[in-house]
Design an enzyme around this catalytic site. Structure first.
Site, PDB file in Angstrom:
ATOM      1  CE  LYS A 108      -2.042  10.865  -2.186  1.00 29.32           C
ATOM      2  NZ  LYS A 108      -3.004  10.386  -3.140  1.00 29.32           N
ATOM      3  CB  CYS A 163      -6.415   8.710   0.186  1.00 24.24           C
ATOM      4  SG  CYS A 163      -5.434   7.492  -0.683  1.00 24.24           S
TER       5      CYS A 163
HETATM    6  N1  LIG Z   1      -5.056   2.680  -2.861  1.00 26.10           N
HETATM    7  C1  LIG Z   1      -5.075   3.938  -3.256  1.00 26.10           C
HETATM    8  O1  LIG Z   1      -6.016   4.367  -3.882  1.00 26.10           O
HETATM    9  C2  LIG Z   1      -3.932   4.880  -2.975  1.00 26.10           C
HETATM   10  C3  LIG Z   1      -3.895   6.068  -3.697  1.00 26.10           C
HETATM   11  C4  LIG Z   1      -2.847   6.932  -3.489  1.00 26.10           C
HETATM   12  C5  LIG Z   1      -1.872   6.615  -2.554  1.00 26.10           C
HETATM   13  N2  LIG Z   1      -1.937   5.459  -1.840  1.00 26.10           N
HETATM   14  C6  LIG Z   1      -0.860   5.179  -0.893  1.00 26.10           C
HETATM   15  O2  LIG Z   1      -0.059   4.129  -1.397  1.00 26.10           O
HETATM   16  C7  LIG Z   1       0.460   3.360  -0.305  1.00 26.10           C
HETATM   17  C8  LIG Z   1       0.086   1.906  -0.512  1.00 26.10           C
HETATM   18  O3  LIG Z   1      -1.326   1.830  -0.529  1.00 26.10           O
HETATM   19  P1  LIG Z   1      -2.113   0.557  -1.069  1.00 26.10           P
HETATM   20  O4  LIG Z   1      -3.516   0.979  -1.204  1.00 26.10           O
HETATM   21  O5  LIG Z   1      -1.409  -0.031  -2.211  1.00 26.10           O
HETATM   22  O6  LIG Z   1      -1.948  -0.413   0.205  1.00 26.10           O
HETATM   23  P2  LIG Z   1      -2.265  -1.987   0.268  1.00 26.10           P
HETATM   24  O7  LIG Z   1      -2.557  -2.276   1.688  1.00 26.10           O
HETATM   25  O8  LIG Z   1      -3.241  -2.371  -0.786  1.00 26.10           O
HETATM   26  O9  LIG Z   1      -0.874  -2.651  -0.141  1.00 26.10           O
HETATM   27  C9  LIG Z   1       0.260  -2.582   0.632  1.00 26.10           C
HETATM   28  C10 LIG Z   1       1.005  -3.902   0.486  1.00 26.10           C
HETATM   29  O10 LIG Z   1       2.246  -3.772   1.175  1.00 26.10           O
HETATM   30  C11 LIG Z   1       2.555  -5.021   1.767  1.00 26.10           C
HETATM   31  N3  LIG Z   1       3.582  -4.782   2.787  1.00 26.10           N
HETATM   32  C12 LIG Z   1       3.468  -4.265   4.025  1.00 26.10           C
HETATM   33  N4  LIG Z   1       4.680  -4.174   4.597  1.00 26.10           N
HETATM   34  C13 LIG Z   1       5.573  -4.641   3.716  1.00 26.10           C
HETATM   35  C14 LIG Z   1       6.992  -4.796   3.711  1.00 26.10           C
HETATM   36  N5  LIG Z   1       7.706  -4.421   4.767  1.00 26.10           N
HETATM   37  N6  LIG Z   1       7.576  -5.344   2.639  1.00 26.10           N
HETATM   38  C15 LIG Z   1       6.853  -5.733   1.572  1.00 26.10           C
HETATM   39  N7  LIG Z   1       5.517  -5.591   1.502  1.00 26.10           N
HETATM   40  C16 LIG Z   1       4.889  -5.045   2.551  1.00 26.10           C
HETATM   41  C17 LIG Z   1       1.219  -5.511   2.287  1.00 26.10           C
HETATM   42  O11 LIG Z   1       1.219  -6.897   2.501  1.00 26.10           O
HETATM   43  C18 LIG Z   1       0.285  -5.074   1.149  1.00 26.10           C
HETATM   44  O12 LIG Z   1       0.114  -6.111   0.180  1.00 26.10           O
HETATM   45  C19 LIG Z   1      -0.100   3.982   0.957  1.00 26.10           C
HETATM   46  O13 LIG Z   1       0.811   4.924   1.442  1.00 26.10           O
HETATM   47  C20 LIG Z   1      -1.332   4.701   0.465  1.00 26.10           C
HETATM   48  O14 LIG Z   1      -1.695   5.768   1.291  1.00 26.10           O
HETATM   49  C21 LIG Z   1      -2.943   4.567  -2.049  1.00 26.10           C
END
Ligand SMILES: NC(=O)c1ccc[n+]([C@@H]2O[C@H](COP(=O)([O-])OP(=O)(O)OC[C@H]3O[C@@H](n4cnc5c(N)ncnc54)[C@H](O)[C@@H]3O)[C@@H](O)[C@H]2O)c1
Length: 417
Positions: free
Chosen positions: A214, A268
């Site tokens: 990734k 990312c």
């Molecule tokens: N958004 C993308 O396009 C994308 C793509 C690939 C990978 N990712 C990866 O996926 C992961 C999540 O990304 P995202 O974009 O969904 O983030 P985001 O910030 O949109 O969502 C994360 C959520 O987690 C919640 N959170 C934080 N700590 C928590 C806990 N201890 N318990 C429960 N909830 C908790 C936050 O309140 C938030 O709503 C990251 O590692 C990111 O790098 C994101």
């Protein structure tokens, strides 16, 4: 609970851009899904069937699964057959993973486990993180084991996400997925879980390789964007149109140069390569150089704008776009937003009109700047001395070029080339 091949209940921790659609897709297959988030407002909105962020065509699916009682959101982690962890994985000031979100998710899971459960880490993570998560959970629950096949076994896998925001409804199901377990049975259980809603190929590997793969994908993009950004700076110096240059070079059958821009944003591409650099600082030379080139591009754009602005009395700058990429409302790690924020601080006189069709209000730091306001496209361009294109939103492409006559145009995206 013994290891089972059928998941009656799945708990998704972190209901953001990745976790919430994943929860809804699993629930849409008739599996009971409990979503957990620390953000109570999100939880309430989700339970009311509201999508708390912009994602085209997602609302219908969410309303459906919430309405059928297949997806409920809560702030407390429940017992479940499988856990999918999709919490943020930002880096700290040394560009190393800040593991606090993953650890806090693990702490929520720990006392709900009885043995036989699968824990999938979806969050993008440095090599070895799934193993550290497993070790941390075992340290909290020494009565459980990581050895396959025992009644008290816990199973782990990493299954990173590759969706493009804005296309999540298509890509979440259809993208190929890498699934890397800590043990063969962990890999198999995770394959079974993702097979419930993924139509793409499920590629089986080990956890560390999946983590690194990734990061490698995003580093590949970052290095190639850095090449285009470096070219754009070279072309400015030499008086060459970089867009024409790239178009010409791309006629070579084996050349495919990406497009330059104001920098690299998002959570990312601008983040993940640092995890490789942190894991192998001596070896990751190109990856680190690319990060630095891309991180320097916003400063280069700011200098270019200020050099023009200082020649105008009370300059008005129309900044087109602050999202981190076209046609979305996501401002996280956005180089365009950073450019406008720094311009607002450095501009000695005059003002900035932000045009961002995907947000209804400015983020708080900008909203507090006395020399910045959000404005409609035509009004902003009409009143501007300098038109600064920062994002190539589709809506901007149809702007009447006649409006730009007499304006200084700084187009970081080649929107009107
Ligand atoms: N958004 C993308 O396009 C994308 C793509 C690939 C990978 N990712 C990866 O996926 C992961 C999540 O990304 P995202 O974009 O969904 O983030 P985001 O910030 O949109 O969502 C994360 C959520 O987690 C919640 N959170 C934080 N700590 C928590 C806990 N201890 N318990 C429960 N909830 C908790 C936050 O309140 C938030 O709503 C990251 O590692 C990111 O790098 C994101």
């Amino acid at each position: 609970m013994m290891a089972t091949s059928t998941f009656q209940s799945v708990c998704v921790i972190g209901l953001g851009y990745i976790g919430l659609p994943t929860a809804a897709f699993v629930a849409s297959k008739g599996i009971n899904v409990i979503g957990v988030d620390v953000n109570e407002k999100f939880v309430n909105r989700i339970n009311a069937g509201e999508v708390p962020f912009f994602e085209p065509d997602f609302a219908e699916t969410l309303v459906d699964v919430v309405g059928r009682g297949l997806l409920t959101a809560t702030t407390e982690t429940p017992a479940a057959d499988a856990y999918i962890v999709a919490v943020p994985t930002p880096f700290n000031d040394k560009h190393e993973l800040d593991p606090s979100y993953i650890k806090s998710a693990a702490e929520g899971i720990a006392d709900k486990l009885s043995g036989g459960e699968l824990v999938v880490l979806e969050s993008t993570s440095p090599p070895g993180t799934t193993e550290k998560l497993a070790d941390y959970l075992i340290s909290l629950r020494p009565d459980l084991t990581l050895e396959d096949g025992q009644p008290n076994s816990l199973y782990f896998a990493h299954c990173p996400e590759r969706v493009l925001p804005g296309r999540i409804m298509v890509e979440l199901a259809s993208n190929d997925r890498m699934i890397g377990g800590l043990t063969p049975h962990g890999t198999e259980m995770a394959r079974e879980l993702y097979a419930t809603f993924c139509t793409g190929e499920l590629l089986l590997t080990d956890a560390k390789t999946a983590e690194m793969a990734k990061l490698t994908e995003n580093s590949f993009r970052d290095v190639n964007i850095a090449f285009a950004n470096e070219l754009s700076v070279i072309c400015d110096k030499l008086g060459i149109d970089v867009w024409e240059l790239i178009e010409l070079a791309n006629h070579h059958p084996r050349v495919n140069i990406l497009q330059p821009g104001p920098g690299v944003g998002g959570h990312c591409i601008a983040v993940d390569p640092w995890f490789i650099v942190a894991a192998a600082p001596e070896e990751a030379k190109i990856i680190k150089a690319a990060r630095n080139i891309n991180d320097a591009k916003p400063g280069y754009v700011i200098d270019k704008v200020l050099a023009k602005a200082y020649r105008i009395k009370n300059p008005t700058i129309a900044a087109l776009g602050i999202a981190f990429k076209p046609d979305i409302d996501d401002l996280r790690e956005s180089p365009s937003l950073a450019i406008v924020e720094r311009l607002a601080g450095e501009l000695e006189e005059g003002d900035i009109r932000v045009v961002e069709p995907h947000v209804s209000e400015l983020p708080s730091r900008l909203a507090q700047s006395s020399n910045v306001r959000l404005q409609g496209t035509l009004e902003a361009i009409n009143e501007a001395d300098i038109v600064l294109v920062l994002v190539d939103h589709t809506k901007f492409k149809s702007i009447d070029r006649a409006l730009l006559e007499e304006k200084i145009v700084i187009d970081t995206k080649g929107l009107w080339r």
